[in-house]
Design an enzyme around this catalytic site. Structure first.
Site, PDB file in Angstrom:
ATOM      1  N   SER A 124      41.760  48.866  24.957  1.00 36.63           N
ATOM      2  CA  SER A 124      43.064  48.863  25.580  1.00 36.63           C
ATOM      3  C   SER A 124      43.837  49.674  24.807  1.00 36.63           C
ATOM      4  O   SER A 124      44.163  49.558  23.544  1.00 36.63           O
ATOM      5  CB  SER A 124      43.590  47.598  25.923  1.00 36.63           C
ATOM      6  OG  SER A 124      44.849  47.578  26.482  1.00 36.63           O
ATOM      7  N   ALA A 173      32.346  41.358  36.228  1.00 42.78           N
ATOM      8  CA  ALA A 173      31.860  42.331  37.159  1.00 42.78           C
ATOM      9  C   ALA A 173      32.355  42.201  38.724  1.00 42.78           C
ATOM     10  O   ALA A 173      32.165  42.934  39.640  1.00 42.78           O
ATOM     11  CB  ALA A 173      30.572  43.229  36.951  1.00 42.78           C
ATOM     12  N   TYR A 227      46.218  39.370  22.714  1.00 43.50           N
ATOM     13  CA  TYR A 227      45.268  40.438  23.356  1.00 43.50           C
ATOM     14  C   TYR A 227      45.307  41.798  22.694  1.00 43.50           C
ATOM     15  O   TYR A 227      44.074  42.325  22.416  1.00 43.50           O
ATOM     16  CB  TYR A 227      45.964  40.785  24.701  1.00 43.50           C
ATOM     17  CG  TYR A 227      45.335  41.751  25.695  1.00 43.50           C
ATOM     18  CD1 TYR A 227      44.314  41.213  26.470  1.00 43.50           C
ATOM     19  CD2 TYR A 227      45.575  42.992  25.701  1.00 43.50           C
ATOM     20  CE1 TYR A 227      43.653  42.131  27.272  1.00 43.50           C
ATOM     21  CE2 TYR A 227      45.017  44.004  26.735  1.00 43.50           C
ATOM     22  CZ  TYR A 227      44.059  43.360  27.610  1.00 43.50           C
ATOM     23  OH  TYR A 227      43.437  44.272  28.407  1.00 43.50           O
ATOM     24  N   ALA A 277      43.033  41.344  19.701  1.00 47.02           N
ATOM     25  CA  ALA A 277      41.490  41.374  20.325  1.00 47.02           C
ATOM     26  C   ALA A 277      41.077  42.749  20.771  1.00 47.02           C
ATOM     27  O   ALA A 277      39.809  43.067  20.427  1.00 47.02           O
ATOM     28  CB  ALA A 277      41.358  40.329  21.519  1.00 47.02           C
ATOM     29  N   LYS A 278      41.970  43.444  21.240  1.00 46.39           N
ATOM     30  CA  LYS A 278      41.650  45.063  21.593  1.00 46.39           C
ATOM     31  C   LYS A 278      41.325  45.870  20.516  1.00 46.39           C
ATOM     32  O   LYS A 278      40.494  46.804  20.558  1.00 46.39           O
ATOM     33  CB  LYS A 278      42.429  45.366  22.571  1.00 46.39           C
ATOM     34  CG  LYS A 278      42.244  44.535  23.999  1.00 46.39           C
ATOM     35  CD  LYS A 278      40.840  44.522  24.403  1.00 46.39           C
ATOM     36  CE  LYS A 278      40.826  44.362  26.161  1.00 46.39           C
ATOM     37  NZ  LYS A 278      39.463  44.118  26.417  1.00 46.39           N
TER      38      LYS A 278
HETATM   39  P1  NAP Z   1      40.595  41.445  36.228  1.00 53.60           P
HETATM   40  O1  NAP Z   1      40.899  42.092  37.571  1.00 53.60           O
HETATM   41  O2  NAP Z   1      41.242  40.282  35.643  1.00 53.60           O
HETATM   42  O3  NAP Z   1      38.680  41.110  36.187  1.00 53.60           O
HETATM   43  C1  NAP Z   1      38.288  40.411  34.829  1.00 53.60           C
HETATM   44  C2  NAP Z   1      37.058  39.662  35.236  1.00 53.60           C
HETATM   45  O4  NAP Z   1      36.480  39.074  34.091  1.00 53.60           O
HETATM   46  C3  NAP Z   1      37.441  38.715  36.374  1.00 53.60           C
HETATM   47  O5  NAP Z   1      36.264  38.766  37.193  1.00 53.60           O
HETATM   48  C4  NAP Z   1      37.141  37.537  35.426  1.00 53.60           C
HETATM   49  O6  NAP Z   1      36.613  36.213  36.095  1.00 53.60           O
HETATM   50  C5  NAP Z   1      36.202  37.683  34.281  1.00 53.60           C
HETATM   51  N1  NAP Z   1      36.040  36.987  33.385  1.00 53.60           N
HETATM   52  C6  NAP Z   1      37.120  36.120  32.546  1.00 53.60           C
HETATM   53  N2  NAP Z   1      36.433  35.412  31.647  1.00 53.60           N
HETATM   54  C7  NAP Z   1      35.494  35.216  31.731  1.00 53.60           C
HETATM   55  C8  NAP Z   1      34.291  34.901  31.066  1.00 53.60           C
HETATM   56  N3  NAP Z   1      34.571  33.881  30.008  1.00 53.60           N
HETATM   57  N4  NAP Z   1      33.200  34.949  31.208  1.00 53.60           N
HETATM   58  C9  NAP Z   1      32.935  35.870  32.408  1.00 53.60           C
HETATM   59  N5  NAP Z   1      33.671  36.539  33.041  1.00 53.60           N
HETATM   60  C10 NAP Z   1      35.032  36.257  33.006  1.00 53.60           C
HETATM   61  O7  NAP Z   1      40.662  42.486  34.688  1.00 53.60           O
HETATM   62  P2  NAP Z   1      40.403  44.209  34.773  1.00 53.60           P
HETATM   63  O8  NAP Z   1      41.893  44.729  35.006  1.00 53.60           O
HETATM   64  O9  NAP Z   1      39.266  44.396  35.655  1.00 53.60           O
HETATM   65  O10 NAP Z   1      40.204  44.402  33.254  1.00 53.60           O
HETATM   66  C11 NAP Z   1      38.640  44.379  32.901  1.00 53.60           C
HETATM   67  C12 NAP Z   1      38.672  44.743  31.388  1.00 53.60           C
HETATM   68  O11 NAP Z   1      39.288  45.969  31.089  1.00 53.60           O
HETATM   69  C13 NAP Z   1      39.262  43.492  30.294  1.00 53.60           C
HETATM   70  O12 NAP Z   1      38.618  43.470  29.319  1.00 53.60           O
HETATM   71  C14 NAP Z   1      40.672  44.233  30.188  1.00 53.60           C
HETATM   72  O13 NAP Z   1      41.261  43.495  29.132  1.00 53.60           O
HETATM   73  C15 NAP Z   1      40.446  45.531  30.153  1.00 53.60           C
HETATM   74  N6  NAP Z   1      41.660  46.459  29.992  1.00 53.60           N
HETATM   75  C16 NAP Z   1      42.223  46.408  31.443  1.00 53.60           C
HETATM   76  C17 NAP Z   1      43.455  47.034  31.733  1.00 53.60           C
HETATM   77  C18 NAP Z   1      44.237  47.225  32.966  1.00 53.60           C
HETATM   78  O14 NAP Z   1      45.146  48.046  33.154  1.00 53.60           O
HETATM   79  N7  NAP Z   1      43.648  46.578  34.042  1.00 53.60           N
HETATM   80  C19 NAP Z   1      43.882  47.987  30.711  1.00 53.60           C
HETATM   81  C20 NAP Z   1      43.227  48.056  29.321  1.00 53.60           C
HETATM   82  C21 NAP Z   1      41.960  47.143  29.233  1.00 53.60           C
HETATM   83  P3  NAP Z   1      37.675  35.143  37.028  1.00 53.60           P
HETATM   84  O15 NAP Z   1      38.081  35.988  38.133  1.00 53.60           O
HETATM   85  O16 NAP Z   1      36.782  34.054  37.075  1.00 53.60           O
HETATM   86  O17 NAP Z   1      38.719  35.050  35.977  1.00 53.60           O
END
Ligand code: NAP
Length: 251
Positions: A140, A12, A152, A155-156
């Site tokens: 996703s 978050a 990925y 996993a999803k």
């Molecule tokens: P993001 O901007 O990369 O943010 C992900 C966050 O998770 C980052 O703050 C990251 O920390 C943290 N994180 C990574 N590994 C971790 C761990 N081991 N323990 C605790 N925190 C951890 O990603 P997002 O786009 O917001 O995506 C959020 C979720 O939605 C993910 O599950 C992603 O797969 C899913 N999703 C995203 C999209 C999209 O289009 N963006 C689409 C479908 C699904 P660090 O910065 O320190 O790495």
């Protein structure tokens, strides 16, 4: 202890997780803003507290069971027992299958699947004790298959099976479990994908929007709104579902 519900939102510090944390706080929950680095959660926490909400920063690696158990113990102590969990933390290690390493595979499984397992397992006791709980898992559209994302997408898709099993096991304790499967959402994750394929992010977004029926890319607030519905009191009969939040139909 106050009657304010306590939510844990993982990953978050930024992106979708930050959007969800802010929305749940606006909905009246106390929010544990959990990410790898507690300091990185400061912006999300201050956005919440400046808006009159309650939040704390919690540093933990969701893939590590001890780290998660310690984090949940801290949350219980500082905010109270968590009864809402949003498993959002995620990483990408994209590559075509023939170039993907075992480390790429394991890292993605560890954060998304083991991470969701660790956090849910640590929190479920509090939901069962309360006779009420809400679990929201981030899947996703990649669960349906996506080039360069063998790890990925597996996993999803796994998150969807995990969600359905939680719904079956925990339903009798007043706990629902649902999954949100976002399409293209503007965050650092999609910016990183644009960089990997060598396209400026603005062009990448425009190209994506042209393929999306509502003719735009998504933003974290789109996902936060759906999470807000799933965790609401009135959604108690909605469980084991996957909602594609992608600006058009997916199946
Ligand atoms: P993001 O901007 O990369 O943010 C992900 C966050 O998770 C980052 O703050 C990251 O920390 C943290 N994180 C990574 N590994 C971790 C761990 N081991 N323990 C605790 N925190 C951890 O990603 P997002 O786009 O917001 O995506 C959020 C979720 O939605 C993910 O599950 C992603 O797969 C899913 N999703 C995203 C999209 C999209 O289009 N963006 C689409 C479908 C699904 P660090 O910065 O320190 O790495």
């Amino acid at each position: 202890m106050s009657s304010q519900k306590v939510a844990i939102v993982t990953g978050a510090a930024r992106g979708i997780g930050a959007g969800v944390a802010k929305r749940l706080a606006a909905d009246g929950l106390a929010v544990a803003v959990l990410d790898l680095d507690a300091d990185a959660c400061a912006a999300t926490v201050s956005a919440i507290t400046e808006a009159g909400g309650k939040a704390i920063a919690v540093g933990a690696d969701v893939s590590n069971e001890e780290s998660v158990n310690a984090a949940v113990a801290t949350i219980v102590e500082k905010l109270g027992p968590p009864t809402v969990v949003v498993n959002n933390a995620g990483i990408i290690r994209d590559n075509m299958l023939f170039k993907m390493t075992v480390d790429d595979w394991d890292a993605v499984m560890a954060v998304h699947l083991r991470g969701a397992f660790n956090v849910t397992k640590a929190a479920q006791k509090h939901m069962v004790d309360a006779g009420w709980g809400r679990i929201v898992n981030l899947s996703s559209t990649s669960a349906l298959g996506n080039r360069g994302q063998a790890n990925y997408s597996a996993a999803k898709a796994g998150m969807q099976g995990f969600t359905k099993t939680l719904a079956i096991e925990l339903g009798k304790f007043g706990v629902t479990a649902n999954a949100i499967a976002p399409g293209f959402i503007e965050t650092e994750m999609t910016a990183a994908t644009a960089e990997r394929v060598g396209v400026p992010f603005e062009d990448f977004k425009k190209a994506a929007a042209s393929q999306i029926p509502v003719n735009r890319t998504g933003v974290p607030e789109d996902i936060a709104h759906t999470a807000s519905f799933f965790i609401s009191e009135g959604a108690g009969f909605v469980s084991g579902q996957v909602v594609y939040v992608a600006g058009g139909p997916k199946d």
